[in-house]
Write an enzyme that holds these catalytic residues in place. Structure first.
Site, PDB file in Angstrom:
ATOM      1  N   SER A 173       4.014  -7.490   1.515  1.00 11.14           N
ATOM      2  CA  SER A 173       3.328  -8.013   2.701  1.00 11.14           C
ATOM      3  C   SER A 173       4.124  -9.197   3.235  1.00 11.14           C
ATOM      4  O   SER A 173       5.297  -9.047   3.551  1.00 11.14           O
ATOM      5  CB  SER A 173       1.876  -8.389   2.356  1.00 11.14           C
ATOM      6  OG  SER A 173       1.185  -8.810   3.508  1.00 11.14           O
ATOM      7  N   HIS A 199       2.675  -4.208   4.902  1.00 11.34           N
ATOM      8  CA  HIS A 199       1.660  -4.520   5.889  1.00 11.34           C
ATOM      9  C   HIS A 199       2.337  -4.852   7.212  1.00 11.34           C
ATOM     10  O   HIS A 199       3.043  -5.862   7.321  1.00 11.34           O
ATOM     11  CB  HIS A 199       0.802  -5.707   5.431  1.00 11.34           C
ATOM     12  CG  HIS A 199       0.014  -5.419   4.191  1.00 11.34           C
ATOM     13  ND1 HIS A 199      -0.460  -6.412   3.367  1.00 11.34           N
ATOM     14  CD2 HIS A 199      -0.394  -4.247   3.635  1.00 11.34           C
ATOM     15  CE1 HIS A 199      -1.131  -5.871   2.360  1.00 11.34           C
ATOM     16  NE2 HIS A 199      -1.090  -4.556   2.498  1.00 11.34           N
ATOM     17  N   ASP A 295      -3.791  -6.932  -2.341  1.00 10.41           N
ATOM     18  CA  ASP A 295      -3.602  -5.497  -2.162  1.00 10.41           C
ATOM     19  C   ASP A 295      -2.472  -5.011  -3.057  1.00 10.41           C
ATOM     20  O   ASP A 295      -1.402  -5.621  -3.123  1.00 10.41           O
ATOM     21  CB  ASP A 295      -3.280  -5.192  -0.691  1.00 10.41           C
ATOM     22  CG  ASP A 295      -3.180  -3.701  -0.414  1.00 10.41           C
ATOM     23  OD1 ASP A 295      -3.875  -2.929  -1.089  1.00 10.41           O
ATOM     24  OD2 ASP A 295      -2.417  -3.320   0.494  1.00 10.41           O
TER      25      ASP A 295
END
Length: 356
Positions: A173, A199, A295
């Site tokens: 991310s 992401h 995540d």
């Protein structure tokens, strides 16, 4: 703990006001000032000493990238880019991340006041994470980008890539666009297949894939639904879709899933990792690179529980040690490594031998 001091830089007075109000609504953030262009921002940085800068990607009368490059050379500090959802905006944002910006948020195309309010949690979260990020001078933050020579287009696939039944899965991310570039630039053209989730907004996925492809000897592409997963290839999900790996006999295929966000993300790393755990199990290798939030931590744990080797990027080389740290807390990682050592270790764990 003192509040995070933010300087908002945007040529639009409306955006400056809205961003300032939105950020100031968080009790942990203090907006210490605004600036309409980088020249004014330079003076206010000296006077106000902010912890974080929000910087508009596209500004008239001044090159925001040139300003960012000078800033990261002379006074490195956390910067969150505010980007448009255009292809040009995506390309400039990726260049900004290469220059050392920590993260970015996107401007909605319409209904600015209402849309920014809906993104309040994302924007304030990224600014606060940026305040804790590790920012390095540009000389070490952005390495020279070299286009590696690909195999001749006429070469048959069988001679270009060796057969393998191993699969590498990577999630990232904040800070991940550059971390993935570093990892993929060290991979040989016949490396085991790689599936990854970063992401990123839907409109950024194609420019991101093209950028990675320019700096990797592997073939990097947006995955197609049902596409066969081949050695020497890297697959990432196109726009606003989760990427899953499914078993098709002795082979793996990509499955694109437009389902609801998971962990507030689509694509989500947990979705990818859990599918790899189910379809590949101990034949896979999993890795989490720099990123905000958690995540991928649970998915990496599932991979480890199937017997797959797992690793995470260390705190010292991560821009934001949220996702790797969360995986460590869960006991999901076998190893923790600095960024420059990750590609080599992934190849070792996948049993890959580079041809002489």
């Amino acid at each position: 703990m003192s509040r995070c001091k933010v300087l908002v830089v945007d040529d639009s007075a409306v955006v400056r006001q809205l961003l300032s109000e939105l950020l100031a609504s968080d009790p942990d953030i203090e907006v210490v000032g605004t600036a309409a262009d980088p020249l004014l921002a330079r003076e206010k940085i000296k006077r106000l000493n902010p912890d974080v800068l929000t910087l508009d990607v596209e500004m008239p009368r001044m090159d925001g990238l040139a300003f960012l490059e000078n800033l990261m050379r002379l006074r490195p500090m956390p910067v969150v880019m505010v980007s448009s959802l255009t292809e040009r905006g995506a390309d400039i944002t990726l260049q900004a991340l290469a220059l050392g910006a920590v993260d970015f948020v996107t401007k909605p195309k319409a209904g600015l006041a209402q849309a920014l309010g809906e993104y309040a949690e994302e924007i304030t979260g990224k600014v606060k994470a940026a305040a804790r990020a590790r920012v390095r001078p540009l000389a070490t933050a952005a390495q020279p980008l070299v286009r590696l020579e690909a195999a001749p287009a006429s070469a048959p696939v069988a001679t270009r890539f060796r057969t393998t039944d191993r699969l590498i899965a990577i999630g990232a991310s904040a800070g991940g666009t550059e971390a993935l570039r570093v990892v993929l630039s060290q991979m040989p053209p016949d490396a085991p297949a790689i599936v990854l989730t970063q992401h990123i907004p839907a409109s950024f996925s194609r420019p991101f894939a093209e950028r990675l492809d320019r700096h990797s000897a592997m073939l990097v592409r947006e995955a197609g639904d049902g596409e066969l997963i081949l050695p020497g290839h890297v697959y990432l999900p196109p726009g606003d879709h989760h990427l899953r790996v499914v078993r098709d006999g002795a082979r793996w295929r990509c499955r694109l899933d437009p389902g609801p966000p998971v962990n507030r993300h689509r694509p989500a790393v947990d979705v990818l990792f859990q599918s790899v755990a189910q379809s590949a199990g101990a034949n896979a290798v999993g890795a989490i690179l720099t990123g905000m939030g958690d995540d991928g931590a649970r998915g990496l744990l599932e991979l480890r529980q199937t017997g797959a080797p797992t690793l995470v990027q260390d705190e010292a080389t991560s821009v934001v040690w949220g996702m790797p740290g969360a995986a460590m807390k869960l006991g999901a990682a076998d190893e923790i490594l600095p960024l420059d050592a990750i590609a080599g270790r992934l190849l070792e764990l996948a049993g890959h031998t580079v041809a002489a």
